[in-house]
Design a protein around this motif. Structure first.
Motif, PDB file in Angstrom:
ATOM      1  N   SER A 147       0.914  -1.283  -0.047  1.00  0.00           N
ATOM      2  CA  SER A 147      -0.172  -0.135   0.016  1.00  0.00           C
ATOM      3  C   SER A 147       0.892   1.041  -0.068  1.00  0.00           C
ATOM      4  CB  SER A 147      -0.988   0.157   1.097  1.00  0.00           C
ATOM      5  OG  SER A 147      -1.883  -1.171   1.216  1.00  0.00           O
ATOM      6  N   ARG A 206       0.112   5.825   0.190  1.00  0.00           N
ATOM      7  CA  ARG A 206      -0.882   6.944   0.302  1.00  0.00           C
ATOM      8  C   ARG A 206      -0.140   7.936  -0.310  1.00  0.00           C
ATOM      9  NH1 ARG A 206      -4.252   9.974   5.050  1.00  0.00           N
ATOM     10  NH2 ARG A 206      -2.040  10.998   5.341  1.00  0.00           N
ATOM     11  N   GLN A 229      -5.411   6.775  -1.297  1.00  0.00           N
ATOM     12  CA  GLN A 229      -4.930   5.461  -0.702  1.00  0.00           C
ATOM     13  C   GLN A 229      -4.875   4.317  -1.584  1.00  0.00           C
ATOM     14  OE1 GLN A 229      -3.672   4.938   2.558  1.00  0.00           O
ATOM     15  NE2 GLN A 229      -3.297   3.085   1.967  1.00  0.00           N
TER      16      GLN A 229
END
Length: 118
Positions: A17, A19, A81
């Motif tokens: 991930s 952001r 995100q």
């Protein structure tokens, strides 16, 4: 004069991930519709996600369910995100802004590189 500055890009493994953030300098952030675009090497720029001044969102099919766009009007910042990243998400990501009354984005950031390793 409106300026957009992105941050948060980098190198991440597939499945990871990141952001991204995009800060707008200038007044009246809340009246702008914001968008995230990306461009991979050798490909055309594509729309990733948008968020209106009222908070309505749109996602490209390729990122639906994995990416989330949001905005913080007090911080004059829009976020992206990105979860469950894939190698095909590798691109330069840019944010853009337009007055809600306009059809086209007329303010652009410089872009931030996102690289997903498989």
């Amino acid at each position: 004069q409106v300026q957009l500055v992105e941050s948060g890009g980098g190198l991440v493994q597939a499945g990871g991930s990141l952001r991204l953030s995009c800060a707008l300098s200038g007044r009246s952030f809340s009246s702008y519709s914001m968008g995230w675009f990306r461009q991979a090497p050798g490909k055309e720029r594509e729309l990733v996600a948008t968020i209106s001044s009222a908070g309505s969102t749109y996602y490209a099919d390729s990122v639906k369910g994995r990416f989330t766009i949001s905005r913080d009007n007090a911080k004059k910042t829009v976020y992206l995100q990105m979860n469950s990243l894939k190698s095909e998400d590798t691109a330069v990501y840019s944010c853009a802004a337009r007055r809600s009354s306009l059809l086209f984005y007329n303010y652009w950031g410089q872009g931030t590189q996102v690289t997903v390793s498989s």
